[in-house]
Design a protein around this motif. Structure first.
Motif, PDB file in Angstrom:
ATOM      1  N   ALA A   1     -25.498 -10.436   0.421  1.00 34.87           N
ATOM      2  CA  ALA A   1     -26.655 -11.043   0.336  1.00 34.87           C
ATOM      3  C   ALA A   1     -27.213 -11.758   1.533  1.00 34.87           C
ATOM      4  N   ALA A   2     -25.758 -12.049   2.223  1.00 30.76           N
ATOM      5  CA  ALA A   2     -26.063 -12.946   3.521  1.00 30.76           C
ATOM      6  C   ALA A   2     -26.226 -12.082   4.653  1.00 30.76           C
ATOM      7  N   GLY A   3     -26.478 -10.661   4.455  1.00 32.21           N
ATOM      8  CA  GLY A   3     -26.686  -9.774   5.343  1.00 32.21           C
ATOM      9  C   GLY A   3     -25.271  -9.257   6.396  1.00 32.21           C
ATOM     10  N   VAL A   4     -24.214  -9.596   5.704  1.00 33.62           N
ATOM     11  CA  VAL A   4     -22.927  -9.003   6.299  1.00 33.62           C
ATOM     12  C   VAL A   4     -22.695  -7.634   6.035  1.00 33.62           C
ATOM     13  N   ASN A   5     -22.276  -6.972   6.970  1.00 34.44           N
ATOM     14  CA  ASN A   5     -21.904  -5.537   6.869  1.00 34.44           C
ATOM     15  C   ASN A   5     -20.534  -5.559   6.068  1.00 34.44           C
ATOM     16  N   VAL A   6     -20.402  -4.921   5.070  1.00 33.26           N
ATOM     17  CA  VAL A   6     -19.051  -4.815   4.221  1.00 33.26           C
ATOM     18  C   VAL A   6     -18.810  -3.138   4.110  1.00 33.26           C
ATOM     19  N   ALA A   7     -17.598  -2.681   4.412  1.00 36.06           N
ATOM     20  CA  ALA A   7     -17.109  -1.588   4.277  1.00 36.06           C
ATOM     21  C   ALA A   7     -16.080  -1.359   3.482  1.00 36.06           C
ATOM     22  N   VAL A   8     -15.831  -0.332   2.757  1.00 37.39           N
ATOM     23  CA  VAL A   8     -14.880   0.128   1.885  1.00 37.39           C
ATOM     24  C   VAL A   8     -13.574   1.023   2.673  1.00 37.39           C
ATOM     25  N   GLY A   9     -12.206   0.299   2.470  1.00 36.82           N
ATOM     26  CA  GLY A   9     -11.218   1.212   2.940  1.00 36.82           C
ATOM     27  C   GLY A   9     -10.322   1.657   1.911  1.00 36.82           C
ATOM     28  N   HIS A  10      -9.638   2.652   2.073  1.00 36.46           N
ATOM     29  CA  HIS A  10      -8.510   3.176   1.300  1.00 36.46           C
ATOM     30  C   HIS A  10      -7.249   2.421   1.359  1.00 36.46           C
ATOM     31  N   ASP A  11      -6.871   2.089   2.524  1.00 39.60           N
ATOM     32  CA  ASP A  11      -5.649   1.336   2.923  1.00 39.60           C
ATOM     33  C   ASP A  11      -4.281   2.409   2.976  1.00 39.60           C
ATOM     34  N   SER A  12      -3.911   2.796   1.797  1.00 37.79           N
ATOM     35  CA  SER A  12      -2.556   3.215   1.699  1.00 37.79           C
ATOM     36  C   SER A  12      -2.829   4.526   1.015  1.00 37.79           C
ATOM     37  N   VAL A  13      -1.587   5.355   1.247  1.00 33.78           N
ATOM     38  CA  VAL A  13      -1.619   6.622   0.652  1.00 33.78           C
ATOM     39  C   VAL A  13      -0.169   6.798   0.233  1.00 33.78           C
ATOM     40  N   MET A  14       0.285   6.550  -0.881  1.00 39.96           N
ATOM     41  CA  MET A  14       1.640   6.884  -1.189  1.00 39.96           C
ATOM     42  C   MET A  14       2.649   6.214  -0.199  1.00 39.96           C
ATOM     43  N   ASP A  15       2.498   4.790  -0.306  1.00 44.89           N
ATOM     44  CA  ASP A  15       3.677   4.029   0.548  1.00 44.89           C
ATOM     45  C   ASP A  15       3.975   2.908  -0.020  1.00 44.89           C
ATOM     46  N   PRO A  16       5.083   1.924   0.563  1.00 42.94           N
ATOM     47  CA  PRO A  16       5.573   1.045  -0.084  1.00 42.94           C
ATOM     48  C   PRO A  16       4.557  -0.130  -0.758  1.00 42.94           C
ATOM     49  N   TRP A  17       3.408   0.129  -0.205  1.00 41.08           N
ATOM     50  CA  TRP A  17       2.225  -1.054  -0.800  1.00 41.08           C
ATOM     51  C   TRP A  17       1.435  -0.354  -2.029  1.00 41.08           C
TER      52      TRP A  17
ATOM     53  N   SER B   1       4.767  -6.074  -5.035  1.00 43.56           N
ATOM     54  CA  SER B   1       3.938  -7.156  -4.218  1.00 43.56           C
ATOM     55  C   SER B   1       3.831  -6.656  -2.913  1.00 43.56           C
ATOM     56  N   LEU B   2       2.904  -7.423  -2.096  1.00 42.48           N
ATOM     57  CA  LEU B   2       2.657  -7.434  -0.649  1.00 42.48           C
ATOM     58  C   LEU B   2       3.600  -7.362  -0.191  1.00 42.48           C
ATOM     59  N   PHE B   3       4.555  -8.733  -0.084  1.00 36.66           N
ATOM     60  CA  PHE B   3       5.586  -9.045   0.547  1.00 36.66           C
ATOM     61  C   PHE B   3       6.953  -8.239   0.542  1.00 36.66           C
ATOM     62  N   GLU B   4       7.025  -7.671  -0.514  1.00 34.51           N
ATOM     63  CA  GLU B   4       7.979  -6.684  -0.783  1.00 34.51           C
ATOM     64  C   GLU B   4       7.696  -5.377  -0.213  1.00 34.51           C
ATOM     65  N   GLY B   5       6.658  -5.073  -0.302  1.00 32.65           N
ATOM     66  CA  GLY B   5       6.114  -3.899   0.493  1.00 32.65           C
ATOM     67  C   GLY B   5       6.534  -3.975   2.093  1.00 32.65           C
ATOM     68  N   ILE B   6       6.157  -5.238   2.618  1.00 24.45           N
ATOM     69  CA  ILE B   6       6.303  -5.281   3.922  1.00 24.45           C
ATOM     70  C   ILE B   6       7.802  -5.205   4.257  1.00 24.45           C
ATOM     71  N   ALA B   7       8.713  -5.871   3.356  1.00 26.76           N
ATOM     72  CA  ALA B   7      10.195  -5.763   3.709  1.00 26.76           C
ATOM     73  C   ALA B   7      10.605  -4.394   3.700  1.00 26.76           C
ATOM     74  N   VAL B   8      10.277  -3.755   2.638  1.00 22.06           N
ATOM     75  CA  VAL B   8      10.637  -2.074   2.572  1.00 22.06           C
ATOM     76  C   VAL B   8      10.310  -1.351   3.555  1.00 22.06           C
ATOM     77  N   TRP B   9       8.838  -1.655   4.195  1.00 24.99           N
ATOM     78  CA  TRP B   9       8.486  -0.940   5.390  1.00 24.99           C
ATOM     79  C   TRP B   9       9.395  -1.150   6.612  1.00 24.99           C
ATOM     80  N   ALA B  10       9.655  -2.337   6.618  1.00 19.49           N
ATOM     81  CA  ALA B  10      10.663  -2.612   7.854  1.00 19.49           C
ATOM     82  C   ALA B  10      12.048  -1.820   7.935  1.00 19.49           C
ATOM     83  N   GLU B  11      12.416  -1.844   6.621  1.00 15.33           N
ATOM     84  CA  GLU B  11      13.492  -0.964   6.797  1.00 15.33           C
ATOM     85  C   GLU B  11      13.316   0.477   6.999  1.00 15.33           C
ATOM     86  N   ARG B  12      12.195   0.982   6.617  1.00 12.98           N
ATOM     87  CA  ARG B  12      11.682   2.301   6.840  1.00 12.98           C
ATOM     88  C   ARG B  12      11.264   2.486   8.284  1.00 12.98           C
TER      89      ARG B  12
END
Length: 420
Positions: free
Chosen positions: A295-311, A72-83
């Motif tokens: 469709a509303a003209g908003v610019n939407v980009a794609v991110g990778h976010d994480s590479v082999m981390d707690p999330w 989960s996202l929130f366990e990932g945040i907790a693990v990262w806080a320890e790291r």
């Protein structure tokens, strides 16, 4: 005489093959006597890939100091806080240098990295500031001051954010849905905007990265952008809660996002596995309303976010992989949609980062990626290693194309995974 001629390039949206000439690191009109010729044989050529959302400070820490058992996202945040307690500048530099090389091999030349500043020593930030100078001329870094534990909910959070900006952060971040109350979340957004406005910086906030349809901080971001006249300088990242909003509210919200000129970044790799963890079925996909926003003209980009981390325990830093996953969970598999996906890892994030000198054009910088594919759809389908990556007209990464062979009833033959 030009320095280099790239013969037989296929550009997105251009039906015929073209030749690209380079002189003194810039694109020029082709002439008849180039010093060097590189035959691309119809391979797809795009501008450099742009990574609009990654956490370089956390890369390659999966399982440290313990696994994210729930995923989960929130366990990932907790693990990262320890790291974070064991971080050092050298530790961060060693890991990020490695992944930055992976990104360059994939054709990424511009990166916006969120860096956790909930550390009184700001060790990760100091490391990334050092790496930004080291990588200059190969990969350009934008650093986001990101309060992973919150601004108001973390002791000294506001002071640390100000210190991060003073030390060289390029962008101001936030995480309002993680603050203690709705009111604190709103205040954290207003704080981020005020800090950015004071220093002339951009804003990129982790916003509504939850399945809770009561998380509605992106409307606060849109309002602050309009009131402060910051159109085009603000990015809302994730906004996964938007997928759970009622249709009437989403309709009004999307029009206010478009009015504000917000950029949006989606992160399909992480959010496809992090969101929906409390659902028993149907399980939500962890995705914002990509098609409606576009469709509303908003610019939407794609991110990778994480590479082999707690999330996210997987990934190699390739934006094309994230675009491939979005094609599936975002229902973006139509012909025009597949071409648009490639723009979502090139021109769309370039706009979000405010890159002024970007794109393949006469007089522009000779920065490009040669994909070992003949079209946008094939580049997404096969996910091939990049044939070549050029920066200022010079090859900075290249891959020898792999060749597969099968033995079919005693006869050996090549297989290239392309229909004849």
């Amino acid at each position: 005489m030009s320095d280099l001629l790239l013969r037989g390039a296929r550009l997105p949206g251009v039906p015929e093959l073209v030749d690209l000439a380079v002189q003194d690191g810039r694109f020029v009109e082709p002439d008849g006597s180039p010093a060097q010729v590189l035959d691309l044989a119809g391979r797809l050529v795009t501008p450099p890939l742009v990574e609009p959302h990654i956490h370089l400070d956390a890369v390659l820490t999966v399982g440290q100091p313990r696994p994210n058992v729930s995923g989960s996202l929130f366990e990932g945040i907790a693990v990262w806080a320890e790291r974070v307690a064991t971080l050092s500048v050298d530790d961060v530099l060693a890991r990020t240098r490695q992944v930055l090389r992976w990104q360059l091999a994939h054709g990424v030349q511009h990166v916006r990295t969120h860096v956790d500043v909930c550390d009184p020593e700001l060790r990760a930030l100091r490391a990334l500031v050092e790496l930004r100078e080291e990588a200059r001329g190969l990969v350009d870094l934008q650093i986001v001051a990101f309060p992973q534990q919150g601004v108001l909910g973390f002791a000294g959070g506001e002071a640390l954010m100000r210190k991060a900006v003073a030390l060289g952060a390029d962008v101001v971040g936030g995480i309002p849905h993680y603050e203690l109350t709705r009111e604190d979340g709103v205040a954290s957004v207003q704080f981020a905007f005020a800090l950015a406005e004071e220093h002339g910086l951009r804003v990129d906030i982790h916003c509504d990265e939850t399945d809770d349809d009561h998380a509605r901080f992106v409307e606060v971001m849109a309002a602050e952008t309009i009131k402060r006249g910051m159109s085009g300088r603000v990015t809302a990242s994730h906004t996964t809660a938007m997928g759970s909003y009622g249709a009437a509210y989403a309709y009004r919200l999307i029009r206010n996002i478009a009015r504000a000129g917000l950029h949006m970044t989606v992160n399909p790799l992480d959010n496809a596995v992090l969101q929906g963890r409390f659902d028993t079925g149907p399980v939500r996909r962890g995705l914002t309303r990509v098609k409606e926003l576009q469709a509303a003209g908003v610019n939407v980009a794609v991110g990778h976010d994480s590479v082999m981390d707690p999330w996210y325990p997987l990934g190699s830093g390739d934006p094309m992989q994230a675009a491939f996953v979005l094609a599936h969970i975002g229902h973006l598999s139509g012909d025009e949609e597949l071409r648009r996906l490639v723009s979502m890892v090139t021109t769309a994030p370039a706009a979000a980062l405010g890159l002024a000198d970007y794109g393949i054009r006469l007089g522009g910088p000779a920065d490009l990626v040669v994909h070992d594919a003949t079209s946008e759809a094939e580049a997404l389908r096969l996910q091939p290693r990049r044939f070549a990556v050029l920066r200022d007209g010079k090859v900075v990464a290249r891959t020898e194309p792999a060749q597969s062979r099968v033995v079919w009833h005693g006869d050996e033959e090549a297989v290239d995974f392309r229909p004849r």
